[in-house]
Scaffold this motif. Structure first.
Motif, PDB file in Angstrom:
ATOM      1  N   MET A 196      26.562  37.061  47.865  1.00  0.00           N
ATOM      2  CA  MET A 196      25.312  37.689  47.434  1.00  0.00           C
ATOM      3  C   MET A 196      24.155  37.291  48.345  1.00  0.00           C
ATOM      4  N   PHE A 197      23.190  38.168  48.448  1.00  0.00           N
ATOM      5  CA  PHE A 197      21.926  37.924  49.138  1.00  0.00           C
ATOM      6  C   PHE A 197      20.838  38.500  48.243  1.00  0.00           C
ATOM      7  N   GLY A 198      19.593  38.165  48.510  1.00  0.00           N
ATOM      8  CA  GLY A 198      18.518  38.717  47.684  1.00  0.00           C
ATOM      9  C   GLY A 198      18.550  40.235  47.623  1.00  0.00           C
ATOM     10  N   VAL A 199      18.876  40.868  48.756  1.00  0.00           N
ATOM     11  CA  VAL A 199      18.842  42.331  48.831  1.00  0.00           C
ATOM     12  C   VAL A 199      20.136  42.984  48.336  1.00  0.00           C
ATOM     13  N   THR A 200      21.091  42.179  47.841  1.00  0.00           N
ATOM     14  CA  THR A 200      22.279  42.744  47.187  1.00  0.00           C
ATOM     15  C   THR A 200      22.449  42.186  45.772  1.00  0.00           C
ATOM     16  N   THR A 201      21.427  41.492  45.293  1.00  0.00           N
ATOM     17  CA  THR A 201      21.511  40.843  43.978  1.00  0.00           C
ATOM     18  C   THR A 201      21.791  41.818  42.834  1.00  0.00           C
ATOM     19  N   PRO A 202      21.115  42.979  42.757  1.00  0.00           N
ATOM     20  CA  PRO A 202      21.419  43.883  41.624  1.00  0.00           C
ATOM     21  C   PRO A 202      22.889  44.293  41.578  1.00  0.00           C
ATOM     22  N   GLY A 203      23.468  44.566  42.753  1.00  0.00           N
ATOM     23  CA  GLY A 203      24.873  44.942  42.796  1.00  0.00           C
ATOM     24  C   GLY A 203      25.773  43.810  42.352  1.00  0.00           C
ATOM     25  N   VAL A 204      25.496  42.605  42.840  1.00  0.00           N
ATOM     26  CA  VAL A 204      26.332  41.457  42.466  1.00  0.00           C
ATOM     27  C   VAL A 204      26.204  41.150  40.980  1.00  0.00           C
ATOM     28  N   ASP A 205      24.998  41.217  40.457  1.00  0.00           N
ATOM     29  CA  ASP A 205      24.812  40.969  39.023  1.00  0.00           C
ATOM     30  C   ASP A 205      25.628  41.949  38.186  1.00  0.00           C
ATOM     31  N   ALA A 206      25.634  43.211  38.599  1.00  0.00           N
ATOM     32  CA  ALA A 206      26.407  44.216  37.858  1.00  0.00           C
ATOM     33  C   ALA A 206      27.906  43.952  37.978  1.00  0.00           C
ATOM     34  N   ILE A 207      28.354  43.582  39.164  1.00  0.00           N
ATOM     35  CA  ILE A 207      29.774  43.266  39.370  1.00  0.00           C
ATOM     36  C   ILE A 207      30.189  42.072  38.510  1.00  0.00           C
ATOM     37  N   ARG A 208      29.367  41.037  38.577  1.00  0.00           N
ATOM     38  CA  ARG A 208      29.688  39.804  37.843  1.00  0.00           C
ATOM     39  C   ARG A 208      29.778  40.061  36.342  1.00  0.00           C
ATOM     40  N   LYS A 209      28.801  40.763  35.812  1.00  0.00           N
ATOM     41  CA  LYS A 209      28.795  41.030  34.373  1.00  0.00           C
ATOM     42  C   LYS A 209      29.979  41.905  33.970  1.00  0.00           C
ATOM     43  N   HIS A 210      30.310  42.868  34.802  1.00  0.00           N
ATOM     44  CA  HIS A 210      31.444  43.743  34.488  1.00  0.00           C
ATOM     45  C   HIS A 210      32.751  42.963  34.480  1.00  0.00           C
ATOM     46  N   LEU A 211      32.983  42.174  35.520  1.00  0.00           N
ATOM     47  CA  LEU A 211      34.237  41.426  35.618  1.00  0.00           C
ATOM     48  C   LEU A 211      34.394  40.427  34.476  1.00  0.00           C
ATOM     49  N   GLU A 212      33.313  39.727  34.145  1.00  0.00           N
ATOM     50  CA  GLU A 212      33.421  38.671  33.135  1.00  0.00           C
ATOM     51  C   GLU A 212      33.435  39.217  31.715  1.00  0.00           C
ATOM     52  N   SER A 213      32.884  40.407  31.512  1.00  0.00           N
ATOM     53  CA  SER A 213      32.872  40.974  30.153  1.00  0.00           C
ATOM     54  C   SER A 213      34.135  41.771  29.841  1.00  0.00           C
ATOM     55  N   LYS A 214      34.756  42.322  30.878  1.00  0.00           N
ATOM     56  CA  LYS A 214      35.912  43.197  30.655  1.00  0.00           C
ATOM     57  C   LYS A 214      37.260  42.506  30.901  1.00  0.00           C
ATOM     58  N   TYR A 215      37.244  41.437  31.668  1.00  0.00           N
ATOM     59  CA  TYR A 215      38.513  40.810  32.056  1.00  0.00           C
ATOM     60  C   TYR A 215      38.441  39.301  31.902  1.00  0.00           C
ATOM     61  N   ASP A 216      39.611  38.672  31.934  1.00  0.00           N
ATOM     62  CA  ASP A 216      39.689  37.216  31.820  1.00  0.00           C
ATOM     63  C   ASP A 216      39.441  36.612  33.204  1.00  0.00           C
ATOM     64  N   ILE A 217      38.183  36.761  33.663  1.00  0.00           N
ATOM     65  CA  ILE A 217      37.790  36.385  35.025  1.00  0.00           C
ATOM     66  C   ILE A 217      36.566  35.486  34.978  1.00  0.00           C
ATOM     67  N   GLU A 218      36.557  34.490  35.849  1.00  0.00           N
ATOM     68  CA  GLU A 218      35.389  33.634  36.064  1.00  0.00           C
ATOM     69  C   GLU A 218      34.913  33.879  37.489  1.00  0.00           C
ATOM     70  N   THR A 219      33.610  34.183  37.651  1.00  0.00           N
ATOM     71  CA  THR A 219      33.100  34.500  38.989  1.00  0.00           C
ATOM     72  C   THR A 219      32.396  33.302  39.611  1.00  0.00           C
ATOM     73  N   TYR A 220      32.492  33.225  40.927  1.00  0.00           N
ATOM     74  CA  TYR A 220      31.832  32.196  41.720  1.00  0.00           C
ATOM     75  C   TYR A 220      30.978  32.930  42.755  1.00  0.00           C
TER      76      TYR A 220
END
Length: 419
Positions: A196-220
């Motif tokens: 992630m970078f400041g200018v890709t933060t919205p995308g990463v936040d959406a990815i992280r929330k999707h992965l952790e809410s829908k699957y048995d995944i922990e993001t780093y």
């Protein structure tokens, strides 16, 4: 019982090292200390557990270092101590590491800690140079630094206080680590690295929330500041990640153009070589990072510059530089991918960062087109899938779909829809 390995040059710092040893045991009587002497000259003392002579005989082919230049002494003793500490780690007999010294001792001890000990293992250095540029000391690891305030050259009340604090800290860390090692976490969650970078933060936040809410995944999430990319690569090599969504590969730009956030020439190698699920994009490759505007190299003064903050100046990637980024990415993947079927590259044609969308200050359709075409051409016939998507990298639906593409490669279901 936890054990802390204490690394130091006993020929010059024995008094201070013995005080630190006592400080650890005073803070936690149930913690053992193993003192390793890495000095230029051998020292005899009952509290030295591994002498300089023993180190050199076992790991340095019996070579003597007393007549070598200082730099060679540090390198030789660091290499020997690294092998010794690795052996102790593999035996499961140490649970923390600490050192104290000046610039030479810090250089030596930090090399041992970086090369012998994994991320998450407690490591601390009390150092005279801990308040300056600590990047070369810590690099991509989790070494804890404590500034000694005064030189580590004779005990006084200031140094006693600092060493006592350090001793208590490493004792607590080691005991905590030992308890965690004896009771491994039961979580079976898959571990996914995201850049992630400041200018890709919205995308990463959406990815992280999707992965952790829908699957048995922990993001780093790794901040793509150079050290962040190297930290992710290191963690992959240590077996600490199961999959990677490398959304933000901006560090390649800094490596190619001399920016301040380069992750070096090995970026993109670890996940490809490991053969783990690896979905890559070109997030923030529209920019190279420099410090304040006054620090931008003279050769770049007439380029398109953008002050992200007063401390960070961004330079727009040119058309030729965009091609070079694409060449770097495709060459690495073709040369290193153990399993091309586990790798996918997504190209967000609507904008590769928050500021390179059509109305943004870094909008440059020609440079982006050159990047996309270079990647497409470079990976043709490689077995690595390239996805050209009309949306921007921070589009929530793009984030959803690229996350699902990774999930599909992880065998957890998922879809690979794209526009």
């Amino acid at each position: 019982m936890a054990t802390v390995v204490l690394i130091g040059t006993c020929d010059t710092k024995l008094e201070e090292l013995l005080f630190l040893r006592e400080a650890i045991q005073r803070a936690a009587p149930d913690v053992n200390v193993k003192l390793i002497d890495v000095g230029r000259s051998g020292t005899e003392h009952d509290d030295i557990d591994i002498t300089q002579k023993e180190l050199l005989e076992k790991y340095g082919e019996g070579n003597k270092v007393s007549e070598l230049p200082r730099g060679e002494v540090i390198q030789t003793m660091a290499d020997c101590a690294t092998k010794a500490v690795k052996a102790l780690l593999e035996q499961g007999s140490i649970h923390g590491a600490i050192a104290a010294g000046g610039s030479g001792g810090t250089s030596l001890a930090s090399a041992v800690m970086r090369n012998a000990l994994p991320i998450g293992f407690p490591k601390m250095i009390v150092s005279t140079v801990a308040s300056g540029d600590t990047g070369p000391i810590v690099e991509e690891t989790d070494i804890t630094l404590m500034y000694s305030v005064v030189d580590v050259a004779g005990l006084n009340q200031v140094l006693r206080n600092v060493l006592s604090n350090a001793g208590a800290a490493i004792a607590g860390m080691a005991k905590s680590y030992a308890s965690r090692e004896s009771t491994p976490p039961s979580s079976a969650k898959k571990r996914v690295g995201i850049t992630m970078f400041g200018v890709t933060t919205p995308g990463v936040d959406a990815i992280r929330k999707h992965l952790e809410s829908k699957y048995d995944i922990e993001t780093y999430v790794f901040h793509a500041t150079g050290h962040g990319g190297k930290a992710m690569e290191r963690l992959i090599r240590e077996g600490g990640l199961d999959a990677v969504l490398d959304l933000t590969t901006t560090e390649i730009c800094d490596f190619l153009t001399g920016g301040v956030m380069s992750a070096g020439p090995s970026r993109l190698e670890a996940a490809a070589e490991a053969g783990i699920p690896n979905v890559i994009s070109v997030g923030a490759t529209d920019m190279t990072n420099f410090g304040p505007k006054s620090t931008v190299p003279e050769r770049y003064k007439n380029r398109k510059l953008y002050e992200h903050t007063y401390m960070v100046t961004l330079m727009r990637t040119s058309l030729e530089e965009a091609r070079r980024v694409g060449d770097f990415l495709t060459t690495k993947l073709k040369e290193r991918a153990k399993r091309p079927d586990m790798v996918e590259v997504w190209l967000p044609m609507g904008g590769i960062s928050m500021i390179s969308t059509p109305e943004g200050p870094f909008a440059d359709a020609e440079a982006d087109a050159a990047l996309f075409q270079t990647v497409e051409d470079g990976l043709a016939g490689s077995g690595i899938k390239v996805v050209q998507d009309k949306r921007a990298i921070n589009d929530p639906e793009f984030a959803h779909d690229i996350a699902e593409a990774l999930v599909a490669k992880m065998g957890l279901g998922g879809t690979t829809q794209h526009q």
